[in-house]
Design a protein around this motif. Sequence first.
Motif, PDB file in Angstrom:
ATOM      1  N   TYR A 154     -51.358  30.207 -33.522  1.00  0.00           N
ATOM      2  CA  TYR A 154     -50.804  30.653 -32.245  1.00  0.00           C
ATOM      3  C   TYR A 154     -50.245  32.066 -32.392  1.00  0.00           C
ATOM      4  O   TYR A 154     -49.489  32.350 -33.326  1.00  0.00           O
ATOM      5  N   SER A 205     -49.915  31.994 -19.904  1.00  0.00           N
ATOM      6  CA  SER A 205     -51.346  31.742 -19.943  1.00  0.00           C
ATOM      7  C   SER A 205     -51.746  31.290 -21.346  1.00  0.00           C
ATOM      8  O   SER A 205     -51.028  31.540 -22.324  1.00  0.00           O
ATOM      9  N   MET A 206     -52.883  30.596 -21.418  1.00  0.00           N
ATOM     10  CA  MET A 206     -53.418  30.136 -22.695  1.00  0.00           C
ATOM     11  C   MET A 206     -54.908  30.464 -22.770  1.00  0.00           C
ATOM     12  O   MET A 206     -55.662  30.159 -21.856  1.00  0.00           O
ATOM     13  N   MET A 252     -60.134  24.471 -22.199  1.00  0.00           N
ATOM     14  CA  MET A 252     -58.902  23.704 -22.186  1.00  0.00           C
ATOM     15  C   MET A 252     -58.758  22.960 -23.499  1.00  0.00           C
ATOM     16  O   MET A 252     -59.750  22.594 -24.134  1.00  0.00           O
ATOM     17  N   SER A 279     -52.090  22.821 -25.585  1.00  0.00           N
ATOM     18  CA  SER A 279     -51.152  23.026 -24.476  1.00  0.00           C
ATOM     19  C   SER A 279     -49.788  22.424 -24.803  1.00  0.00           C
ATOM     20  O   SER A 279     -48.747  23.007 -24.466  1.00  0.00           O
ATOM     21  N   ARG A 280     -49.778  21.264 -25.478  1.00  0.00           N
ATOM     22  CA  ARG A 280     -48.491  20.680 -25.872  1.00  0.00           C
ATOM     23  C   ARG A 280     -47.775  21.585 -26.877  1.00  0.00           C
ATOM     24  O   ARG A 280     -46.556  21.792 -26.800  1.00  0.00           O
ATOM     25  N   ILE A 285     -48.048  24.789 -27.149  1.00  0.00           N
ATOM     26  CA  ILE A 285     -47.527  25.959 -26.448  1.00  0.00           C
ATOM     27  C   ILE A 285     -46.200  25.624 -25.780  1.00  0.00           C
ATOM     28  O   ILE A 285     -45.252  26.431 -25.790  1.00  0.00           O
ATOM     29  N   LEU A 321     -48.830  26.362 -17.035  1.00  0.00           N
ATOM     30  CA  LEU A 321     -49.706  27.049 -17.989  1.00  0.00           C
ATOM     31  C   LEU A 321     -51.032  27.360 -17.315  1.00  0.00           C
ATOM     32  O   LEU A 321     -51.720  26.466 -16.805  1.00  0.00           O
ATOM     33  N   THR A 362     -54.754  28.138 -17.500  1.00  0.00           N
ATOM     34  CA  THR A 362     -55.886  27.955 -18.417  1.00  0.00           C
ATOM     35  C   THR A 362     -57.186  28.226 -17.675  1.00  0.00           C
ATOM     36  O   THR A 362     -57.214  28.328 -16.444  1.00  0.00           O
ATOM     37  N   LYS A 380     -51.974  23.971 -15.536  1.00  0.00           N
ATOM     38  CA  LYS A 380     -51.491  22.702 -16.070  1.00  0.00           C
ATOM     39  C   LYS A 380     -49.958  22.741 -16.103  1.00  0.00           C
ATOM     40  O   LYS A 380     -49.361  23.778 -16.379  1.00  0.00           O
ATOM     41  N   LEU A 414     -46.554  21.253 -17.883  1.00  0.00           N
ATOM     42  CA  LEU A 414     -46.070  20.634 -19.105  1.00  0.00           C
ATOM     43  C   LEU A 414     -44.642  20.168 -18.900  1.00  0.00           C
ATOM     44  O   LEU A 414     -43.786  20.950 -18.473  1.00  0.00           O
ATOM     45  N   VAL A 433     -48.395  16.295 -20.451  1.00  0.00           N
ATOM     46  CA  VAL A 433     -49.206  17.293 -19.741  1.00  0.00           C
ATOM     47  C   VAL A 433     -49.897  16.639 -18.561  1.00  0.00           C
ATOM     48  O   VAL A 433     -50.548  15.593 -18.709  1.00  0.00           O
TER      49      VAL A 433
END
Length: 266
Positions: free
Chosen positions: A17, A59-60, A72, A77-78, A80, A97, A99, A104, A106, A120
Amino acid sequence: MKIEFTKMQGAGNDYIYVNTLIYPLPNPEELAVAWSRPHTGIGSDGLVLIGSSGKADFSMRIFNADGSEAKMCGNASRCIGKYVYEYGLTRKTEVTLDTLSGIKTLRLHVEDGKVDAVTVDMGIPAEIHPVDLGEGYPYREGIAVSMGNPHLVIFVDDMEQVDLPRVGPVLERHPLFPDRVNVEFAQVLAPGRVRMRVWERGSGITMACGTGACATAVASAYTHRCPGESDIIMDGGTLRIRWAGEGTRLFMTGPAEKVFDGVITV
């Protein structure tokens, strides 16, 4: 240039990350390949970039170990969610978030200042239908599910009999999926308990796949094997999936852990 990174894992699905608000990376595709190598790089399933967004809190972007970009990743995502909270980028416990498969939400489960788990909102599963893989393939039938990225779920009686290194790459490139597909093998152990192994598009065998766990729960409910809520048990850990049926939103809950921080020069 020195880049600070954090290696994190969710149910064994490990990524690198980077906060691109501080360290913009102009060539993430190349870096994902180089850094993901286990012996000459950092070693991971890929590279995740945390950035800004005009539509969400963050953003991811996700780049697989082969450099391809994913739409995705539930496990990422978790992670992050844990990253942005514990590194002080937000004090919110509900984070949005941005994507490639949409926004999404969280929900962070915080205890003693640390994010213990994340739920999520994965959105509404789509394109759920049986698939006939045709003659000449090691498995004939499966269930296709889109979780913002494509999945093929195949139910088996005995997971130990699945030769994943052999059949995974063959099914990933099946002609029915011109953009390739994530392949999950699932064995129902008991009502609400499903064992799953995964061959991820662009990464190969991984310890877990969040969207794959979601797709497996959807396929299990769609085929009347495990309706409602399921524990999806993967090589790296277990995720709890809650889905009320077609047309409803799916919620995934699971852990997120930091492995270590580091600095790499590019």
